[in-house]
Write an enzyme that holds these catalytic residues in place. Structure first.
Site, PDB file in Angstrom:
ATOM      1  CB  ALA A  72      -0.902  -0.011   1.235  1.00 50.09           C
ATOM      2  CB  SER A  73       1.446   3.880  -2.501  1.00 51.19           C
ATOM      3  OG  SER A  73       1.645   2.999  -3.579  1.00 51.19           O
TER       4      SER A  73
END
Length: 403
Positions: A72-73
């Protein structure tokens, strides 16, 4: 009566968005609202709540050697790229790199009921988990499919917006074919050893940038246009360069054992000043721009001392090399301590290369916020049909970088 705990998901999500807004990462009201509504913690169930709502990436899958395969960025990067994408209600959107599904949920929120979001990933484990999380959070209408992102997804094309949440080295034809003229492509694009999130607008026969931002992403599977090789006997220093560059690690082997020369630019930075724009400017002016990485042994022994050991720009030309470095200046009472930017050269043309690198530092120092114009043209476009600037050849496109 407010019964929300300070450590509840709602409170932590609100605090995250408030922080991004206060620091200037989040400036779009629509993106802000989407980030307030979509529960990021539901997409990273293995993370604790504080980690889920911290401004950091959450790794969700690793290779056996520990390399990150999916994540998840960082929320501030998510916000930045969504703002570059400029989603409008009712649009068709293709996302390449499904990740956790969180970004697809934000896209679905932004495009609304009249829109359509498709997200693809080459890894079936990733798409399975993303689809599961999207369904559980009320975004089951997002179309999730397992396929090679290089091929896009023609089923719902043409798209108004196309975004990558994986690092790309090239811009394959399917992305052009599936994006409407006037549509926007946001891609973490890698060239000359550095990655930028480039917002492109599609014209009839080329792509043109209108925003360029620093970023870093897990690389896309199957795009192998970057080469690397060590240049010292101990294997402590590595160069990274692109397939179109005339760089040979064998020719540069032991160049660091040759006497070094130094050049200093006169440009200085404080402890919190960014200087990544130097590298970007070098890619528009110096065809030998590449990346150098030195491990702890190389730095401690003085063999190679780049400004940022793991990733700094360098110039390679034949049997000579220069790399970006920095030195701390003496402290002055009452004045923030500063550092001067410069270059270290090795080999017969080491001094010349160091001087050229310093010239680029001075050009950056003259206008530190300048952004280049970047255009992408189909491979094979004749040189006389390209705009002025530094041409960079990839497999599918010719990039032109101009300051």
């Amino acid at each position: 009566m407010n019964t929300t705990s300070p450590t509840s998901p709602e409170a932590l999500r609100s605090a995250m968005v408030d922080q991004l807004t206060a620091e200037g990462s989040l400036t779009s009201d629509r993106v802000e609202q989407a980030m307030r509504e979509v529960p990021r913690h539901e997409f990273v169930p293995a993370a604790d709540l504080e980690e889920a709502y911290a401004d950091q990436a959450v790794i969700t899958k690793r290779a056996e050697d520990g390399t990150a395969l999916s994540c998840a960025s960082v929320p501030s990067v998510v916000a930045m790229m969504l703002q570059q994408l400029d989603v409008r209600p009712g649009q068709r959107i293709l996302e390449i790199g499904a990740g956790t599904g969180y970004n697809a949920a934000l896209l679905a929120d932004l495009t609304g009921q009249g829109g359509r979001v498709t997200t693809v990933d080459i890894d079936p484990d990733v798409t399975h988990q993303a689809a599961k999380a999207l369904e559980a959070t009320g975004y089951g209408h997002v179309h999730v499919t397992t396929r090679d992102g290089v091929l896009g997804d023609a089923q719902d094309a043409p798209y108004d917006r196309l975004i990558l949440t994986v690092g790309a080295w090239d811009l394959p034809p399917a992305w052009w074919d599936q994006l409407s003229v006037g549509g926007r492509l946001v891609v973490p694009l890698r060239w000359r050893g550095q990655t930028r999130s480039v917002a492109f607008v599609r014209e009839a026969d080329h792509l043109r940038s209108d925003d360029v931002e620093l970023c870093g992403f897990v690389p896309m599977v199957g795009q192998d246009g970057e080469h690397h090789g060590t240049i010292d006997a101990g294997g402590h220093v590595t160069l990274y360069w692109d397939a179109d560059q005339a760089v040979e690690a064998a020719t540069l082997h032991a160049v660091l054992d040759q006497p070094k020369t130094e050049a200093w630019s006169g440009a200085t930075v404080g402890p919190y000043d960014s200087f990544d724009g130097i590298w970007l400017r070098m890619t528009a002016t110096e065809p030998g721009t590449c990346r150098i990485a030195a491990d702890a042994t190389a730095v401690q022994t003085g063999l190679c001392t780049p400004a940022i050991p793991a990733r700094s720009p360098a110039l390679a030309e034949g049997d000579s090399l220069a790399y970006f470095t920095v030195r701390r200046l003496e402290a002055t009472e009452g004045i923030e301590r500063r550092s001067e930017l410069g270059a270290t050269g090795h080999g017969p043309a080491g001094q010349q290369l160091a001087d050229r690198l310093c010239a680029q530092i001075r050009a950056w120092d003259h206008d530190r916020t300048a952004q280049p114009a970047i255009t992408a043209h189909p491979a094979g476009t004749p040189a006389d049909k390209l705009p002025e600037g530094q041409s960079i050849d990839k497999t599918a496109v010719r990039l032109v970088i101009t300051f």
